[in-house]
Motif scaffolding. Structure first.
Motif, short mmCIF file in Angstrom:
data_model
loop_
_atom_site.label_atom_id
_atom_site.label_comp_id
_atom_site.label_asym_id
_atom_site.label_seq_id
_atom_site.Cartn_x
_atom_site.Cartn_y
_atom_site.Cartn_z
N PHE A 144 0.83 -1.20 0.00
CA PHE A 144 0.00 0.00 0.00
C PHE A 144 0.87 1.26 0.00
O PHE A 144 0.58 2.24 -0.69
CB PHE A 144 -0.91 0.03 1.23
N LEU A 145 1.93 1.24 0.80
CA LEU A 145 2.81 2.40 0.88
C LEU A 145 3.50 2.67 -0.45
O LEU A 145 3.58 3.82 -0.90
CB LEU A 145 3.85 2.18 1.98
N TYR A 146 4.00 1.62 -1.10
CA TYR A 146 4.64 1.80 -2.40
C TYR A 146 3.65 2.34 -3.43
O TYR A 146 3.99 3.23 -4.23
CB TYR A 146 5.21 0.47 -2.89
N ARG A 147 2.43 1.82 -3.44
CA ARG A 147 1.43 2.31 -4.40
C ARG A 147 1.12 3.78 -4.14
O ARG A 147 0.97 4.56 -5.08
CB ARG A 147 0.15 1.47 -4.30
N ALA A 148 1.03 4.16 -2.86
CA ALA A 148 0.77 5.56 -2.52
C ALA A 148 1.89 6.46 -3.04
O ALA A 148 1.63 7.56 -3.55
CB ALA A 148 0.63 5.71 -1.01
N LEU A 149 3.12 6.00 -2.92
CA LEU A 149 4.27 6.77 -3.40
C LEU A 149 4.15 7.03 -4.90
O LEU A 149 4.26 8.17 -5.37
CB LEU A 149 5.57 6.02 -3.10
N TYR A 150 3.90 5.97 -5.67
CA TYR A 150 3.88 6.11 -7.13
C TYR A 150 2.64 6.86 -7.62
O TYR A 150 2.71 7.59 -8.61
CB TYR A 150 3.99 4.73 -7.78
N VAL A 151 1.52 6.72 -6.92
CA VAL A 151 0.34 7.51 -7.29
C VAL A 151 0.61 8.98 -7.00
O VAL A 151 0.28 9.87 -7.80
CB VAL A 151 -0.91 7.02 -6.53
N GLY A 152 1.21 9.28 -5.85
CA GLY A 152 1.53 10.65 -5.50
C GLY A 152 2.48 11.30 -6.48
O GLY A 152 2.41 12.51 -6.74
N LEU A 153 3.38 10.49 -7.08
CA LEU A 153 4.32 10.99 -8.07
C LEU A 153 3.72 11.01 -9.48
O LEU A 153 4.40 11.41 -10.43
CB LEU A 153 5.58 10.12 -8.09
N SER A 154 2.47 10.57 -9.60
CA SER A 154 1.81 10.43 -10.91
C SER A 154 2.62 9.54 -11.84
O SER A 154 2.63 9.72 -13.06
CB SER A 154 1.58 11.81 -11.56
N SER A 155 3.30 8.56 -11.26
CA SER A 155 4.11 7.61 -12.03
C SER A 155 3.62 6.21 -11.69
O SER A 155 4.19 5.52 -10.83
CB SER A 155 5.60 7.77 -11.67
N THR A 156 2.56 5.80 -12.37
CA THR A 156 1.81 4.63 -11.90
C THR A 156 2.03 3.36 -12.72
O THR A 156 1.41 2.33 -12.43
CB THR A 156 0.30 4.97 -11.88
#
Length: 442
Positions: A144-156
């Motif tokens: 979940f934390l990794y997904r949040a990071l990449y969504v926040g960076l708009s790099s999904t």
């Protein structure tokens, strides 16, 4: 004035999230599809034990949403060097949280499930499922934390890769471990849980290695050693705690929904297990576009363009409806063919059809409601989001309690999803229209 966010950019964020959200949906779908050929008991147990497990993981999902909002805001501000610090603090908290959640599952699952489940058959099968699945919770928290990071960076796009890995591992091991194929032991429902555990571990390993090699040397300083900043941790928790509570309440009530249905009988539980599996596929775009709303609202506020928020929400909803309505129509026209994936029993399949038609309608309202709800969270006022949904969940819980006691028809209970989506959309729209959220600092 025309916004700078295009349909292409919305899809560039939403589609990988959609595929990423499919990770748990694929696990649920595969487990349900295979276990449906074993029997109603295995179907009901995998659903209830799986939901019981996910109630615990929602706390981590809520914390990750807070991290996502802050990362997106710093990304919009071009304050890149703080992103690694934020992720480091999040990792520390997630590790502690995962250990607490695992300990709770390990020592108390049997007593909690005994209190919640009436059927002795479903209870025994649920224990067989959870004794393997519980070991994956720390890995799920970090995923979940990794997904949040990449969504926040708009790099999904990386989320898509992790989903493919999870799906391949889960499907292959489900086939081998549930039925005892290719030299593996025949474990039934326990095999489904072990396969899911392996899939979660594989996603964690992929995220970690990918992030180390792809982001370590960038300006984010993702894997650097950072001093613990109590002020930063306090700000993270101020944003994350309401989303943690909100997710726990939301999914907890969703679990109660199925606990009440279980008390309607094993057939009702089996019907709802298949309905839930199909519904989770239908609402995958809903949650993807809602998450996109969250991160884009937070980002454009960080860029100083609060006046773009409503145009962005409307554009996201347009794309959501264009994506979802054709899928809903196909499911509504061919429900028996789709249900046939889960069971060979035609008489049982016919009992599932009315519930499928109900959730087809619910899917549309859920998408609209969740988009406005995530817009509220994206402004940084996660406390308001918590209060708004809590009021709706009280009505939702009373409704499902009444339906499970006033009718024997499962499809009437499932109309609660339509009610929830409509109320969520109305209240959150009113908040976004009239509340003063433009200058909120996070």
């Amino acid at each position: 004035m025309k916004t700078q966010i295009t349909d292409k950019e919305i899809w560039g964020i939403a589609l990988p999230i959609m595929l990423g959200n499919m990770a748990q949906t694929v696990i649920s779908f595969t487990d349900t599809a295979f276990l449906g050929h074993i029997g109603v008991i295995a179907l009901g147990a995998s659903m209830l034990a799986g939901l019981f497990y996910y109630v615990f993981t929602t706390v981590a999902a809520g914390f990750a949403t807070g991290i996502q909002i802050i990362v997106a805001r710093r990304f919009g501000e071009k304050n890149y060097e703080r992103i690694g610090v934020i992720f480091g603090h999040g990792s520390f908290f997630v590790l502690m949280l995962g250990l607490i959640l695992f300990s709770t599952l390990y020592f108390f699952s049997d007593r909690l499930l005994l209190w919640l489940i009436d059927s002795p058959n479903i209870y025994d099968a649920s224990l067989d499922y959870i004794k393997y699945r519980q070991f994956g919770i720390i890995f799920v928290c970090f995923n979940f934390l990794y997904r949040a990071l990449y969504v926040g960076l708009s790099s999904t796009k990386v989320i898509t890769y992790s989903t493919v890995i999870m799906a391949v591992v889960n499907i292959a091991l489900d086939y081998c471990l549930i039925f005892g194929k290719m030299g593996f032991p025949e474990m039934g429902i326990g095999g489904a849980a072990l396969a899911s555990l392996c899939a979660e571990v594989s996603a964690f390993l992929f995220f970690t290695f990918y992030s180390y090699f792809a982001l370590r040397k960038r300006e984010f300083d993702l894997f650097g050693i950072h001093k613990l900043e109590l002020g930063l941790m306090g700000r993270i928790l101020k944003i994350s705690t309401p989303t943690m509570i909100q997710r726990l309440l939301s999914f907890g009530v969703w679990f109660v929904f199925f606990v009440l249905i279980e008390k309607m009988g094993e057939t009702a539980t089996g019907i709802s297990s298949i309905t839930r599996s199909i519904y989770m596929i239908l609402v995958t775009p809903c949650f993807a576009f809602a998450t996109t709303t969250n991160t884009l609202v937070s980002r454009i506020i960080g860029e100083g363009h609060s006046d773009f928020v409503f145009p962005i929400i409307n554009r996201i909803l347009k794309n959501y409806l264009l994506c979802t309505i054709p899928i809903v129509i196909i499911v509504a026209i061919f429900p028996m063919q789709i249900i046939g994936i889960y069971t060979d029993d035609l008489s049982f399949a016919r009992l599932v059809v009315p519930s499928i038609l109900v959730v087809c309608s619910g899917t549309v309202f859920q998408g609209i409601g969740n988009a406005y709800f995530e817009a509220v969270s994206g402004t940084g006022n996660t406390s308001a989001a918590l209060y708004l949904e809590s009021s709706i969940l009280m009505i939702y819980t009373l409704f499902i309690f009444a339906m499970t006691h006033l009718t024997t028809k499962v499809e009437y209970v499932w109309t609660a999803e339509i009610l929830y989506g409509i109320l969520l959309g109305i209240l959150c729209f009113v908040y976004m229209k009239f509340a003063k959220w433009e200058k909120r600092s996070i």
